[in-house]
Enzyme design. Structure first.
Site, PDB file in Angstrom:
ATOM      1  N   ARG A  25      11.603  -1.690  10.860  1.00 51.39           N
ATOM      2  CA  ARG A  25      10.547  -1.233  11.769  1.00 51.39           C
ATOM      3  C   ARG A  25      10.413  -2.174  12.961  1.00 51.39           C
ATOM      4  O   ARG A  25      10.525  -3.386  12.808  1.00 51.39           O
ATOM      5  CB  ARG A  25       9.212  -1.175  11.013  1.00 51.39           C
ATOM      6  CG  ARG A  25       9.030   0.121  10.260  1.00 51.39           C
ATOM      7  CD  ARG A  25       7.837   0.112   9.361  1.00 51.39           C
ATOM      8  NE  ARG A  25       6.623  -0.419   9.967  1.00 51.39           N
ATOM      9  CZ  ARG A  25       5.433  -0.380   9.372  1.00 51.39           C
ATOM     10  NH1 ARG A  25       5.316   0.177   8.180  1.00 51.39           N
ATOM     11  NH2 ARG A  25       4.372  -0.890   9.948  1.00 51.39           N
ATOM     12  N   ARG A  46      11.692  -5.657   4.683  1.00 51.17           N
ATOM     13  CA  ARG A  46      11.359  -4.238   4.514  1.00 51.17           C
ATOM     14  C   ARG A  46      12.350  -3.361   5.268  1.00 51.17           C
ATOM     15  O   ARG A  46      12.734  -3.640   6.393  1.00 51.17           O
ATOM     16  CB  ARG A  46       9.946  -3.956   5.036  1.00 51.17           C
ATOM     17  CG  ARG A  46       9.641  -2.449   5.075  1.00 51.17           C
ATOM     18  CD  ARG A  46       8.188  -2.142   5.074  1.00 51.17           C
ATOM     19  NE  ARG A  46       7.455  -2.707   6.175  1.00 51.17           N
ATOM     20  CZ  ARG A  46       6.116  -2.651   6.277  1.00 51.17           C
ATOM     21  NH1 ARG A  46       5.409  -2.058   5.345  1.00 51.17           N
ATOM     22  NH2 ARG A  46       5.504  -3.188   7.301  1.00 51.17           N
ATOM     23  N   LYS A  63       0.842  -1.221   0.000  1.00 49.36           N
ATOM     24  CA  LYS A  63       0.000   0.000   0.000  1.00 49.36           C
ATOM     25  C   LYS A  63       0.868   1.258   0.000  1.00 49.36           C
ATOM     26  O   LYS A  63       0.636   2.180  -0.766  1.00 49.36           O
ATOM     27  CB  LYS A  63      -0.908   0.049   1.252  1.00 49.36           C
ATOM     28  CG  LYS A  63      -1.862  -1.099   1.382  1.00 49.36           C
ATOM     29  CD  LYS A  63      -2.730  -0.966   2.619  1.00 49.36           C
ATOM     30  CE  LYS A  63      -1.960  -1.002   3.923  1.00 49.36           C
ATOM     31  NZ  LYS A  63      -1.289  -2.276   4.229  1.00 49.36           N
ATOM     32  N   ARG A  76      -0.270  -9.172  13.238  1.00 45.59           N
ATOM     33  CA  ARG A  76      -0.841  -8.107  12.394  1.00 45.59           C
ATOM     34  C   ARG A  76      -1.701  -8.709  11.287  1.00 45.59           C
ATOM     35  O   ARG A  76      -2.729  -8.151  10.912  1.00 45.59           O
ATOM     36  CB  ARG A  76       0.278  -7.233  11.817  1.00 45.59           C
ATOM     37  CG  ARG A  76       0.933  -6.390  12.903  1.00 45.59           C
ATOM     38  CD  ARG A  76       2.209  -5.759  12.434  1.00 45.59           C
ATOM     39  NE  ARG A  76       1.974  -4.743  11.425  1.00 45.59           N
ATOM     40  CZ  ARG A  76       2.916  -4.250  10.643  1.00 45.59           C
ATOM     41  NH1 ARG A  76       4.163  -4.673  10.759  1.00 45.59           N
ATOM     42  NH2 ARG A  76       2.630  -3.321   9.768  1.00 45.59           N
ATOM     43  N   ARG A 104      -9.039   1.079   8.879  1.00 49.49           N
ATOM     44  CA  ARG A 104      -8.672  -0.320   9.140  1.00 49.49           C
ATOM     45  C   ARG A 104      -9.784  -1.068   9.866  1.00 49.49           C
ATOM     46  O   ARG A 104      -9.637  -2.248  10.129  1.00 49.49           O
ATOM     47  CB  ARG A 104      -7.418  -0.357  10.008  1.00 49.49           C
ATOM     48  CG  ARG A 104      -6.114  -0.561   9.229  1.00 49.49           C
ATOM     49  CD  ARG A 104      -4.981  -0.595  10.228  1.00 49.49           C
ATOM     50  NE  ARG A 104      -3.805  -1.245   9.774  1.00 49.49           N
ATOM     51  CZ  ARG A 104      -2.731  -0.615   9.314  1.00 49.49           C
ATOM     52  NH1 ARG A 104      -2.721   0.686   9.191  1.00 49.49           N
ATOM     53  NH2 ARG A 104      -1.658  -1.303   8.977  1.00 49.49           N
TER      54      ARG A 104
HETATM   55  P1  ADP Z   1       2.288  -1.776   3.242  1.00 45.23           P
HETATM   56  O1  ADP Z   1       2.306  -0.275   3.153  1.00 45.23           O
HETATM   57  O2  ADP Z   1       1.077  -2.380   2.596  1.00 45.23           O
HETATM   58  O3  ADP Z   1       2.520  -2.290   4.641  1.00 45.23           O
HETATM   59  P2  ADP Z   1       4.872  -1.618   1.863  1.00 45.23           P
HETATM   60  O4  ADP Z   1       4.585  -0.729   0.683  1.00 45.23           O
HETATM   61  O5  ADP Z   1       5.629  -1.031   2.996  1.00 45.23           O
HETATM   62  O6  ADP Z   1       3.507  -2.323   2.379  1.00 45.23           O
HETATM   63  O7  ADP Z   1       5.640  -2.917   1.290  1.00 45.23           O
HETATM   64  C1  ADP Z   1       6.117  -3.954   2.170  1.00 45.23           C
HETATM   65  C2  ADP Z   1       7.485  -4.463   1.661  1.00 45.23           C
HETATM   66  O8  ADP Z   1       7.312  -5.145   0.428  1.00 45.23           O
HETATM   67  C3  ADP Z   1       8.503  -3.329   1.406  1.00 45.23           C
HETATM   68  O9  ADP Z   1       9.788  -3.782   1.758  1.00 45.23           O
HETATM   69  C4  ADP Z   1       8.391  -3.091  -0.117  1.00 45.23           C
HETATM   70  O10 ADP Z   1       9.611  -2.595  -0.669  1.00 45.23           O
HETATM   71  C5  ADP Z   1       8.055  -4.487  -0.631  1.00 45.23           C
HETATM   72  N1  ADP Z   1       7.160  -4.451  -1.801  1.00 45.23           N
HETATM   73  C6  ADP Z   1       6.130  -3.581  -2.039  1.00 45.23           C
HETATM   74  N2  ADP Z   1       5.510  -3.863  -3.204  1.00 45.23           N
HETATM   75  C7  ADP Z   1       6.137  -4.966  -3.694  1.00 45.23           C
HETATM   76  C8  ADP Z   1       5.954  -5.777  -4.875  1.00 45.23           C
HETATM   77  N3  ADP Z   1       4.993  -5.499  -5.765  1.00 45.23           N
HETATM   78  N4  ADP Z   1       6.796  -6.832  -5.048  1.00 45.23           N
HETATM   79  C9  ADP Z   1       7.762  -7.121  -4.138  1.00 45.23           C
HETATM   80  N5  ADP Z   1       7.991  -6.408  -3.025  1.00 45.23           N
HETATM   81  C10 ADP Z   1       7.192  -5.343  -2.796  1.00 45.23           C
HETATM   82  P1  AMP Z   2       1.257   0.732   9.031  1.00 45.88           P
HETATM   83  O1  AMP Z   2       2.406   1.666   8.957  1.00 45.88           O
HETATM   84  O2  AMP Z   2       0.070   1.192   8.224  1.00 45.88           O
HETATM   85  O3  AMP Z   2       1.635  -0.703   8.742  1.00 45.88           O
HETATM   86  O4  AMP Z   2       0.740   0.777  10.560  1.00 45.88           O
HETATM   87  C1  AMP Z   2       1.587   0.357  11.618  1.00 45.88           C
HETATM   88  C2  AMP Z   2       0.756   0.169  12.885  1.00 45.88           C
HETATM   89  O5  AMP Z   2       0.165   1.432  13.284  1.00 45.88           O
HETATM   90  C3  AMP Z   2      -0.423  -0.803  12.795  1.00 45.88           C
HETATM   91  O6  AMP Z   2      -0.046  -2.166  12.972  1.00 45.88           O
HETATM   92  C4  AMP Z   2      -1.335  -0.295  13.928  1.00 45.88           C
HETATM   93  O7  AMP Z   2      -0.855  -0.685  15.194  1.00 45.88           O
HETATM   94  C5  AMP Z   2      -1.135   1.240  13.818  1.00 45.88           C
HETATM   95  N1  AMP Z   2      -2.118   1.840  12.886  1.00 45.88           N
HETATM   96  C6  AMP Z   2      -1.869   2.464  11.712  1.00 45.88           C
HETATM   97  N2  AMP Z   2      -2.992   2.869  11.119  1.00 45.88           N
HETATM   98  C7  AMP Z   2      -4.013   2.485  11.943  1.00 45.88           C
HETATM   99  C8  AMP Z   2      -5.440   2.578  11.877  1.00 45.88           C
HETATM  100  N3  AMP Z   2      -6.052   3.161  10.846  1.00 45.88           N
HETATM  101  N4  AMP Z   2      -6.149   2.062  12.911  1.00 45.88           N
HETATM  102  C9  AMP Z   2      -5.556   1.496  13.967  1.00 45.88           C
HETATM  103  N5  AMP Z   2      -4.221   1.339  14.075  1.00 45.88           N
HETATM  104  C10 AMP Z   2      -3.447   1.834  13.076  1.00 45.88           C
END
Ligand code: ADP
Ligand code: AMP
Length: 213
Positions: free
Chosen positions: A160, A127, A13, A171, A88
């Site tokens: 992270r 990541r 995302k 999660r 969420r």
């Molecule tokens: P989210 O925001 O949904 O938690 P991220 O955008 O942070 O996900 O992506 C999670 C991990 O996967 C990151 O390390 C990112 O670089 C990698 N990633 C994102 N999109 C892809 C993809 N299409 N193919 C492979 N790896 C990806």
């Molecule tokens: P993210 O960076 O989106 O993966 O979010 C990291 C963490 O922040 C999540 O696992 C939750 O603990 C908290 N968080 C982020 N967005 C929300 C949301 N909309 N509602 C509740 N918790 C959230």
């Protein structure tokens, strides 16, 4: 234009939201980034959020909705934004809908980035995020030019706290229980769009561009 990014944690995302924001000149609103900035800044909000985030649980709706409303009321959001990680839960989606309705608008697209659970754990293990600007990398799939350094701002890349294996599994459980129902919620609103998130990030973005026009 208001765009909602849906999908499991690690589905991509944030990666796609960055691209949409750059391509369509919209601000990127990530509730996770807001919480992390507060943790870094040592605020009360950060302390409260951290206790939930470290366990892989959701921050309570009331608090999350409050910070979201506060953020999107700022001037840069006047002509739209991309929501990454919000809503969420169903109550969060209802609060967003009510807020937009008051403004006489509604969300334009809810884009579900679909990735099966088995791919997620590998993605999140690799990541890396920039400590300074939040840009997202992966040790295998999205490497920076120089290991450990952000291409965009030169900041240090870090793992992270909530990307540990055990937290990731919780999660994912929380996602299936509380967030996945949003797919039907937005299907019912007629704005759900699904993209195959297992493809290369460039291809995923191409599919999103075709949706946004
Ligand atoms: P989210 O925001 O949904 O938690 P991220 O955008 O942070 O996900 O992506 C999670 C991990 O996967 C990151 O390390 C990112 O670089 C990698 N990633 C994102 N999109 C892809 C993809 N299409 N193919 C492979 N790896 C990806
Ligand atoms: P993210 O960076 O989106 O993966 O979010 C990291 C963490 O922040 C999540 O696992 C939750 O603990 C908290 N968080 C982020 N967005 C929300 C949301 N909309 N509602 C509740 N918790 C959230």
């Amino acid at each position: 234009m208001v765009i909602i990014m849906l999908g499991a944690p690690g589905a991509g995302k944030g990666t796609q939201a960055e691209r949409i924001c750059a391509g369509y000149s919209l601000p990127h609103i990530s509730t996770g980034d807001i919480f992390r900035a507060n943790i870094k800044g040592g605020t009360e909000l950060g302390k409260e959020a951290k206790s939930y985030m470290d366990r892989g649980e959701l921050v309570p709706d009331e608090l999350t909705v409050r910070i979201l409303k506060d953020r999107v009321s700022q001037d840069d959001c006047a002509s739209g934004y991309v929501l990454d990680g919000f809503p969420r839960t169903i109550p969060q989606a209802e609060a967003l809908e009510a807020m937009l309705k008051e403004q006489g608008v509604s969300a334009d697209h809810a884009i579900d980035v679909e990735v099966p659970d088995e791919n997620i754990v590998r993605r999140m293990g690799g990541r890396r995020s920039c400590q300074n600007c939040g840009a997202i990398y992966h040790v295998e799939y999205a490497k920076p030019a120089k290991e450990g350094i952000c291409d965009k701002c030169g900041g240090t890349l870090v793992i992270r706290d909530d990307d540990k294996d055990e937290t990731v599994r919780n999660r994912l459980k929380v996602y299936h229980e509380q967030t996945q129902p949003l797919i039907d919620f937005y299907k019912g609103r007629g704005i759900l769009k699904e993209v195959d998130g297992t493809q290369d990030p460039d291809k995923v973005f191409e599919d999103i561009r075709a949706i946004l026009g």
